[in-house]
Design a protein around this motif. Structure first.
Motif: not given
Length: 391
Positions: A108-109, A131-132, A150-151, A174-177
């Motif tokens: 996910q973006y 959870y991590d 990160v997953t 992917f937070p840089d999209v």
């Protein structure tokens, strides 16, 4: 979820004798749970645990935490290395009644400009817990900031107080999209004739892998054009308001709109398309607007004339024909026969024929409808249409 099951395997280990006692057993646990098996043997110095007959690495203590299905056994050893007989078998199974994991895209973006957090990850489920780690791990709050690559792992509990899903949904973020829509526009004939149709094509491209929804493109025809028709491969276009609405444009896809219009004798020929709104909001405004303009050519064909020598409308007239000195005019009757031709037409034709074997009276063509083809001699597509001779 951790479950502890204490199983006591009794081993007797002597110099010349080793024995074991106990009962076969089956343990059923929810997927994702853990059960602790415990062994006890008098004089044991260390143990070795087995799964399905294979020794488990580093499993040498009296307690072993089981996370995989299988048949487990254990052997004890005394200080002299004397081993006991193998213990009774214990089978660990996962139950079928645990909750399934939630649904969602595995990749996910997001856009860092919007400061995305765990709660922004899109999953479908009830009582979601993040959870991590795929098993056990730490619970993450909804306001935990997302980190690139990160997953994160999600479970659900459809029933309040019930078991969580044994398997967790893994989502890599992917937070840089950041969302970016690019609008382009073109016209098929930038030098059209007045009263002739042109086709405008508008495209909106999703430049990112994320789906963008509720896209509104404003594309109103200026006064220099009259709407004829339109076509689009995505969404709907309202010709009255000039708005093109696309409910969803998947990542890396392009939508196309075509508008056909007649060129009028007006002065406003710049046609603009621009992005109005989208969800999420577009983050690059430099490519949200595009335009296409025409420079119409002066050429008006008058379809009716009456060559009766009354000094009024006696010739076949074409305004601005003098701008095209290399033109060539051909006229055909309704049977498709050539009845008149002239290179460098100059508005002087009075309805006579200059082609042999033409049906005429004293060289004059009879009243009726004829068809013309006018090649302007400038490399453009020939102009054609009908004309009517009155007497």
């Amino acid at each position: 979820m951790m479950r502890i099951r204490k199983l006591f395997f009794i081993f007797l280990c002597f110099w010349q004798y080793a024995g074991a006692q106990g009962n076969d057993e089956i343990i059923v646990i929810p997927p994702g749970s853990t059960v602790n098996l415990h062994a006890s043997s008098r004089g044991a110095f260390y143990y070795q645990w087995f799964r399905n007959g294979e020794a488990v690495n580093d499993a040498t203590g009296d307690t072993y935490a089981v996370v995989l299905e299988g048949i487990y056994t254990v052997v004890s050893f005394n200080v002299d290395g004397c081993s006991s007989e193998i213990s009774n078998e214990v089978e660990v199974r996962f139950s079928d009644d645990s909750s399934p994991p939630p649904d969602g895209e595995s990749d996910q973006y997001f856009c860092m400009l919007y400061h995305p957090v765990i709660a922004d990850i899109k999953v479908t489920g009830i009582n979601i817990t993040w959870y991590d780690a795929p098993r056990e791990g730490h619970v993450l709050p909804g306001n935990h900031p997302l980190e690139e690559g990160v997953t994160y792992y999600a479970s659900q509990s459809p029933e309040a107080g019930g078991n969580e899903s044994g398997e967790r949904l893994a989502v890599t973020v992917f937070p840089d999209v950041c969302p970016d829509l690019a609008v382009t526009k073109e016209v098929d004939d930038p030098r059209p004739l007045i009263d002739r149709p042109v086709n405008f094509t508008v495209r909106v491209a999703n430049k990112t892998p994320i789906a963008i929804r509720d896209i509104v493109i404003v594309d109103r025809l200026p006064s220099g054009y009259a709407y004829i028709s339109h076509w689009s491969d995505k969404g709907t276009y309202n010709a009255s308001s000039g708005t093109w609405v696309i409910p969803v444009l998947p990542g890396d896809e392009t939508g196309e709109l075509q508008v056909r219009a007649t060129v009028l004798f007006r002065e406003d020929y710049v046609n603009v398309a621009r992005l109005s709104t989208s969800d999420p909001r577009d983050t690059d405004e430099t490519n949200n607007r595009a335009e296409a303009a025409t420079s119409p050519r002066c050429l008006t064909v008058y379809n009716l004339f009456s060559p009766n020598e009354d000094g009024n409308n006696d010739t076949f007239r074409i305004d601005c024909i003098e701008n095209y000195p290399e033109n060539q005019l051909r006229v055909y009757n309704r049977y498709g026969n050539l009845v008149f031709k002239q290179k460098g037409y100059d508005n002087s034709w009075k309805g006579s024929s200059n082609i042999k074997n033409t049906i005429s009276r004293n060289g004059m063509l009879p009243v009726g409808t004829y068809y013309y083809v006018l090649d302007l001699g400038d490399g453009s597509k020939p102009v054609s249409g009908w004309l009517y001779i009155m007497r």
